[in-house]
Scaffold this motif. Structure first.
Motif, mmCIF file in Angstrom:
data_model
loop_
_atom_site.group_PDB
_atom_site.id
_atom_site.type_symbol
_atom_site.label_atom_id
_atom_site.label_comp_id
_atom_site.label_asym_id
_atom_site.label_seq_id
_atom_site.Cartn_x
_atom_site.Cartn_y
_atom_site.Cartn_z
ATOM 1 N N HIS A 1 33.785 43.252 26.198
ATOM 2 C CA HIS A 1 34.579 44.465 26.386
ATOM 3 C C HIS A 1 36.055 44.065 26.425
ATOM 4 O O HIS A 1 36.398 43.000 26.971
ATOM 5 C CB HIS A 1 34.182 45.150 27.700
ATOM 6 N N PRO A 2 36.954 44.896 25.863
ATOM 7 C CA PRO A 2 38.374 44.539 25.858
ATOM 8 C C PRO A 2 38.958 44.285 27.244
ATOM 9 O O PRO A 2 39.827 43.400 27.390
ATOM 10 C CB PRO A 2 39.038 45.750 25.189
ATOM 11 N N GLN A 3 38.513 45.017 28.269
ATOM 12 C CA GLN A 3 39.053 44.783 29.610
ATOM 13 C C GLN A 3 38.673 43.402 30.135
ATOM 14 O O GLN A 3 39.477 42.736 30.792
ATOM 15 C CB GLN A 3 38.576 45.873 30.571
ATOM 16 N N THR A 4 37.457 42.969 29.826
ATOM 17 C CA THR A 4 37.053 41.613 30.203
ATOM 18 C C THR A 4 37.894 40.591 29.459
ATOM 19 O O THR A 4 38.344 39.591 30.030
ATOM 20 C CB THR A 4 35.564 41.391 29.897
ATOM 21 N N ALA A 5 38.130 40.830 28.178
ATOM 22 C CA ALA A 5 38.947 39.919 27.376
ATOM 23 C C ALA A 5 40.351 39.811 27.959
ATOM 24 O O ALA A 5 40.923 38.713 28.027
ATOM 25 C CB ALA A 5 38.998 40.418 25.929
ATOM 26 N N GLN A 6 40.924 40.930 28.390
ATOM 27 C CA GLN A 6 42.260 40.891 28.971
ATOM 28 C C GLN A 6 42.281 40.083 30.264
ATOM 29 O O GLN A 6 43.211 39.300 30.501
ATOM 30 C CB GLN A 6 42.759 42.315 29.213
ATOM 31 N N LYS A 7 41.276 40.239 31.107
ATOM 32 C CA LYS A 7 41.223 39.459 32.344
ATOM 33 C C LYS A 7 41.176 37.966 32.040
ATOM 34 O O LYS A 7 41.863 37.160 32.676
ATOM 35 C CB LYS A 7 40.003 39.873 33.169
ATOM 36 N N LEU A 8 40.367 37.602 31.045
ATOM 37 C CA LEU A 8 40.239 36.192 30.685
ATOM 38 C C LEU A 8 41.548 35.649 30.112
ATOM 39 O O LEU A 8 41.948 34.518 30.410
ATOM 40 C CB LEU A 8 39.108 36.020 29.678
ATOM 41 N N LEU A 9 42.237 36.454 29.311
ATOM 42 C CA LEU A 9 43.504 36.000 28.751
ATOM 43 C C LEU A 9 44.561 35.864 29.847
ATOM 44 O O LEU A 9 45.344 34.899 29.848
ATOM 45 C CB LEU A 9 43.982 36.965 27.665
ATOM 46 N N TRP A 10 44.592 36.795 30.804
ATOM 47 C CA TRP A 10 45.522 36.659 31.924
ATOM 48 C C TRP A 10 45.247 35.377 32.708
ATOM 49 O O TRP A 10 46.180 34.694 33.137
ATOM 50 C CB TRP A 10 45.424 37.866 32.849
ATOM 51 N N GLU A 11 43.972 35.041 32.877
ATOM 52 C CA GLU A 11 43.628 33.812 33.593
ATOM 53 C C GLU A 11 44.160 32.594 32.844
ATOM 54 O O GLU A 11 44.678 31.650 33.443
ATOM 55 C CB GLU A 11 42.112 33.708 33.756
ATOM 56 N N LYS B 1 46.611 40.402 39.642
ATOM 57 C CA LYS B 1 45.541 39.766 40.398
ATOM 58 C C LYS B 1 44.248 39.923 39.614
ATOM 59 O O LYS B 1 43.836 41.036 39.284
ATOM 60 C CB LYS B 1 45.397 40.411 41.775
ATOM 61 N N VAL B 2 43.625 38.810 39.274
ATOM 62 C CA VAL B 2 42.401 38.822 38.465
ATOM 63 C C VAL B 2 41.220 38.429 39.342
ATOM 64 O O VAL B 2 41.267 37.403 40.025
ATOM 65 C CB VAL B 2 42.526 37.863 37.264
ATOM 66 N N THR B 3 40.177 39.242 39.328
ATOM 67 C CA THR B 3 38.974 38.972 40.118
ATOM 68 C C THR B 3 37.747 38.977 39.204
ATOM 69 O O THR B 3 37.811 39.442 38.059
ATOM 70 C CB THR B 3 38.790 40.033 41.220
ATOM 71 N N GLY B 4 36.655 38.461 39.717
ATOM 72 C CA GLY B 4 35.392 38.506 38.994
ATOM 73 C C GLY B 4 35.178 37.417 37.976
ATOM 74 O O GLY B 4 34.228 37.474 37.188
ATOM 75 N N LEU B 5 36.050 36.398 37.982
ATOM 76 C CA LEU B 5 35.901 35.284 37.049
ATOM 77 C C LEU B 5 35.445 34.044 37.801
ATOM 78 O O LEU B 5 35.686 33.899 38.996
ATOM 79 C CB LEU B 5 37.217 35.006 36.329
ATOM 80 N N HIS B 6 34.784 33.135 37.069
ATOM 81 C CA HIS B 6 34.220 31.930 37.676
ATOM 82 C C HIS B 6 34.426 30.747 36.752
ATOM 83 O O HIS B 6 34.568 30.891 35.537
ATOM 84 C CB HIS B 6 32.715 32.116 37.939
ATOM 85 N N GLU B 7 34.405 29.562 37.321
ATOM 86 C CA GLU B 7 34.402 28.347 36.508
ATOM 87 C C GLU B 7 33.066 28.260 35.768
ATOM 88 O O GLU B 7 32.008 28.521 36.329
ATOM 89 C CB GLU B 7 34.609 27.114 37.377
ATOM 90 N N GLY C 1 56.049 31.605 24.058
ATOM 91 C CA GLY C 1 57.082 31.759 25.070
ATOM 92 C C GLY C 1 56.617 31.303 26.431
ATOM 93 O O GLY C 1 55.520 30.739 26.583
ATOM 94 N N VAL C 2 57.458 31.528 27.411
ATOM 95 C CA VAL C 2 57.140 31.208 28.800
ATOM 96 C C VAL C 2 56.698 32.493 29.495
ATOM 97 O O VAL C 2 57.385 33.516 29.423
ATOM 98 C CB VAL C 2 58.362 30.604 29.521
ATOM 99 N N VAL C 3 55.555 32.448 30.136
ATOM 100 C CA VAL C 3 54.982 33.625 30.790
ATOM 101 C C VAL C 3 55.888 34.092 31.935
ATOM 102 O O VAL C 3 56.349 33.283 32.752
ATOM 103 C CB VAL C 3 53.572 33.302 31.321
ATOM 104 N N ASP C 4 56.128 35.396 31.977
ATOM 105 C CA ASP C 4 56.821 36.003 33.106
ATOM 106 C C ASP C 4 55.836 36.049 34.276
ATOM 107 O O ASP C 4 54.949 36.883 34.322
ATOM 108 C CB ASP C 4 57.283 37.408 32.730
ATOM 109 N N ARG C 5 55.981 35.123 35.217
ATOM 110 C CA ARG C 5 54.998 34.993 36.292
ATOM 111 C C ARG C 5 54.960 36.233 37.189
ATOM 112 O O ARG C 5 53.928 36.521 37.785
ATOM 113 C CB ARG C 5 55.309 33.763 37.156
#
Length: 293
Positions: free
Chosen positions: A227-237, A159-165, A150-154
């Protein structure tokens, strides 16, 4: 069937194998299409090119796992598998629709499994009844997979923090994380994916993780986390990077953290095939890649 020869794949076989793959999976998509879904379309020229490049990479790294079924000079089936240390995976496998049910698939799978040499293994499977029967007889457990489209509900994006390229030097700890989750690192697969996909990582102490994002398709391609919370942040990104319709697949029941994200993003959920594993646990928090597992 006697006229069909199972033999090691050569680089010259790649175009013919791609054509066989495109026909096989298009027919499979048509047979399993839900009424609400659009009619499947043939691969684009660009998608065919990318497929050939991935298979060329597998052939260069571990040619002993790459097999074709040939009849009178035509490729009628294929099984491309890889050993990565103590783990084996099946990257892709299929037989042309008109050649199925005649033993060709069994012979191809036997060749790929002989290459595994009793290693634990995994792959993503369709719901084809003949294939799933064959996998179960070979000792694989079949974990139902879900997919979300589907199309993501923007407005739902947090707000996702703590991630890097991601960088090349991340591969060492990424392989350690892979080992913890699936028993072996991806090794050279990381280099290939990093050159073709966007890599985003969490380097947080005790909560590492990474996701490869296919920016052309706007979807996550492979995700692993401590950890599942890290996985969720990455999926949101990954979802935030989507432009239009997206897809999150290879979601097993051990990965309901992904379901929570997808439903919040207003994606539609449905069942899609199985994650087949042998002599190993179902990986989590982890979203497998179709080709690199």
């Amino acid at each position: 069937m006697e006229s069909v020869r199972i033999r090691p794949m050569a680089e010259d076989d790649l175009p013919g194998t791609e054509r066989a793959s495109a026909v096989t999976f298009l027919e499979g998509d048509r047979l399993t299409r839900r009424v609400s879904e659009p009619e499947p379309e043939p691969r684009s020229a660009e998608a065919s090119r990318r497929w050939i490049e991935r298979m060329r990479f597998f052939l260069s790294i571990d040619p002993g796992g790459c097999w074709v079924a040939e009849d009178a000079g035509d490729i009628v089936g294929f099984a491309i598998s890889q050993n990565r240390g103590p783990i084996w995976y099946l990257a892709t496998y299929g037989v042309l629709p008109g050649r199925q049910g005649k033993g060709v698939g069994s012979r191809l799978l036997d060749a790929a499994l002989a290459h595994a040499d009793e290693r634990p293994g995994l792959f993503s499977s369709t719901v084809h009844p003949g294939a799933t029967r064959r996998y179960r007889l070979a000792g694989f457990s079949l974990y139902p997979q879900m997919r979300m489209v589907g199309v993501v509900d923007r407005s739902a994006l947090p707000k996702v923090t703590g991630l890097h390229e991601g960088r090349e030097e991340d591969q060492e700890w990424m392989d350690r994380l892979d080992h913890d989750l699936r028993g072996a690192g991806h090794g050279p697969d990381h280099s290939f994916m990093r050159n073709t996909l966007r890599l985003v990582v969490s380097r947080a102490s005790g909560r590492p993780g990474y996701v490869y994002i296919d920016q052309d398709r706007g979807q996550p391609a492979l995700l692993a986390a401590g950890h599942p919370q890290t996985a969720q942040k990455l999926l949101w990104e990954a979802l935030a990077a989507s432009r239009g319709p997206t897809l999150v697949n290879c979601i097993t029941s051990a990965n309901h953290w992904a379901v929570d994200v997808g439903l919040t993003a207003r994606l539609d959920i449905g069942q899609e095939g199985y994650l087949a594993v042998r002599n190993m646990a179902e990986p989590a928090p982890y979203l497998a890649s179709g080709h690199f597992l």
